[in-house]
Design a protein around this motif. Sequence first.
Motif, short mmCIF file in Angstrom:
data_model
loop_
_atom_site.label_atom_id
_atom_site.label_comp_id
_atom_site.label_asym_id
_atom_site.label_seq_id
_atom_site.Cartn_x
_atom_site.Cartn_y
_atom_site.Cartn_z
N LEU A 1 -6.83 7.77 6.45
CA LEU A 1 -6.74 6.32 6.64
C LEU A 1 -5.50 5.91 7.43
O LEU A 1 -4.48 6.58 7.37
CB LEU A 1 -6.69 5.62 5.27
CG LEU A 1 -7.88 5.83 4.33
CD1 LEU A 1 -7.60 5.18 2.99
CD2 LEU A 1 -9.16 5.27 4.92
N ASP A 2 -5.63 4.79 8.12
CA ASP A 2 -4.47 4.16 8.73
C ASP A 2 -3.91 3.19 7.68
O ASP A 2 -4.49 2.13 7.43
CB ASP A 2 -4.88 3.40 10.00
CG ASP A 2 -3.70 2.70 10.67
OD1 ASP A 2 -2.59 2.70 10.09
OD2 ASP A 2 -3.90 2.14 11.77
N LEU A 3 -2.83 3.57 7.04
CA LEU A 3 -2.29 2.78 5.93
C LEU A 3 -1.80 1.40 6.35
O LEU A 3 -1.63 0.53 5.50
CB LEU A 3 -1.17 3.56 5.23
CG LEU A 3 -1.59 4.89 4.59
CD1 LEU A 3 -0.41 5.55 3.91
CD2 LEU A 3 -2.74 4.71 3.62
N ASN A 4 -1.59 1.20 7.65
CA ASN A 4 -1.19 -0.13 8.13
C ASN A 4 -2.38 -1.09 8.20
O ASN A 4 -2.19 -2.29 8.34
CB ASN A 4 -0.53 -0.03 9.50
CG ASN A 4 0.84 0.62 9.41
OD1 ASN A 4 1.60 0.34 8.49
ND2 ASN A 4 1.13 1.50 10.35
N LYS A 5 -3.59 -0.54 8.14
CA LYS A 5 -4.79 -1.39 8.26
C LYS A 5 -5.66 -1.34 7.01
O LYS A 5 -6.67 -2.03 6.95
CB LYS A 5 -5.61 -0.95 9.48
CG LYS A 5 -4.88 -1.18 10.79
CD LYS A 5 -5.71 -0.75 11.96
CE LYS A 5 -4.94 -0.96 13.26
NZ LYS A 5 -5.62 -0.38 14.41
N THR A 6 -5.30 -0.52 6.05
CA THR A 6 -6.11 -0.37 4.83
C THR A 6 -5.66 -1.40 3.80
O THR A 6 -4.47 -1.58 3.58
CB THR A 6 -5.95 1.05 4.25
OG1 THR A 6 -6.28 1.98 5.28
CG2 THR A 6 -6.87 1.26 3.07
N SER A 7 -6.63 -2.05 3.17
CA SER A 7 -6.28 -3.08 2.18
C SER A 7 -5.83 -2.45 0.87
O SER A 7 -6.21 -1.31 0.54
CB SER A 7 -7.48 -4.00 1.92
OG SER A 7 -8.46 -3.32 1.15
N VAL B 1 0.84 -1.21 0.00
CA VAL B 1 0.00 0.00 0.00
C VAL B 1 0.87 1.25 0.00
O VAL B 1 0.67 2.17 -0.80
CB VAL B 1 -0.97 0.00 1.21
CG1 VAL B 1 -1.60 1.36 1.42
CG2 VAL B 1 -2.04 -1.08 1.04
N LYS B 2 1.84 1.30 0.89
CA LYS B 2 2.71 2.49 0.99
C LYS B 2 3.56 2.66 -0.28
O LYS B 2 3.73 3.78 -0.76
CB LYS B 2 3.59 2.38 2.23
CG LYS B 2 2.81 2.55 3.53
CD LYS B 2 3.64 2.25 4.75
CE LYS B 2 2.77 2.29 6.00
NZ LYS B 2 3.46 1.82 7.18
N LYS B 3 4.06 1.56 -0.80
CA LYS B 3 4.86 1.63 -2.03
C LYS B 3 4.01 2.16 -3.17
O LYS B 3 4.44 3.02 -3.94
CB LYS B 3 5.42 0.24 -2.38
CG LYS B 3 6.20 0.20 -3.67
CD LYS B 3 7.43 1.08 -3.59
CE LYS B 3 8.19 1.10 -4.88
NZ LYS B 3 9.28 2.07 -4.86
N PHE B 4 2.78 1.68 -3.26
CA PHE B 4 1.86 2.11 -4.30
C PHE B 4 1.63 3.62 -4.23
O PHE B 4 1.79 4.34 -5.22
CB PHE B 4 0.54 1.35 -4.16
CG PHE B 4 -0.54 1.79 -5.10
CD1 PHE B 4 -0.42 1.59 -6.46
CD2 PHE B 4 -1.69 2.39 -4.62
CE1 PHE B 4 -1.42 2.00 -7.33
CE2 PHE B 4 -2.70 2.80 -5.48
CZ PHE B 4 -2.56 2.60 -6.83
#
Length: 199
Positions: free
Chosen positions: A176-182, A153-156
Motif C-alpha cells: 500500500l501507499d500509506l500516504n493514500k490509504t485511509s 496511519v503511520k503512527k498506528f
Amino acid sequence: MGDIVQSTSITNYKSRGSTTIQCPLLNDTNYTVWTMRMKAALKVHKAWEAIDPGEEDGEKNDLAKALLFQSIPETLILQVGNLDTAKAIWEAVKMRHMGADRVREARLQILTADFNRLKMKESETIDGFVGRISELSSKSAALGEDIDEPKIVKKFLHSLPRKKYIHIIAALDQVLDLNKTSFEDIVGRLKAYEERITE
C-alpha cells in the motif's frame, strides 16, 4: 459522555408548528462531543447561521439561544444569560472550555507529546488502541489542530507490538501507499489479521 436532555416544546419558526428538540447537556468533560451535537441540532432547525457566520436575524437568534440555554448548566446560564446573540453565547462557552490561546497551545503540546509516545500494549486489542488514537485526534481537532490521516496511519502501524504484527506491517508497507490509504482501511485489515492470529 454527555446526557441527552429532552426539552420542552419549541415553536419552529419556519413551519409555525410545535416540535420537541433534544439537546445534549454540557458538562466538564464532554465539550468536544457537545459542540458536534449542538452544531447538528442547530443546523437541523436552521439556526446555525445565528452562530456561523453570526446572523442577527431575530427568530434564528432566538431559537439558537433557546437551544443553547437548554444544553448548558444553570450556573453557566447565569454567566452568559445577559449576552444578546447566540454567537456571543457560543463564543463565551467556547472560551470557558477551551481557554485562552496560551492554554490552548499548552494543551496542544501535551496532546502532541501524548500522540508521539503512544504505543499499543501487548494485551490491548486493535479496537482499544484505535479508540485511544481517535480520542487524541478528536481532542487535537477540537483545539484547532487536525492531525493528517497519513500521519495517523503511520503512527498506528509503527506503534503496534512488533512480535505480534511484524508480518502484516511489512506486507502493508510493501503493498500500500500509506500516504493514500485511509485509516479505516488499515484498521479493517489489522482487525481481520488480529482475528486470524487469535483463532
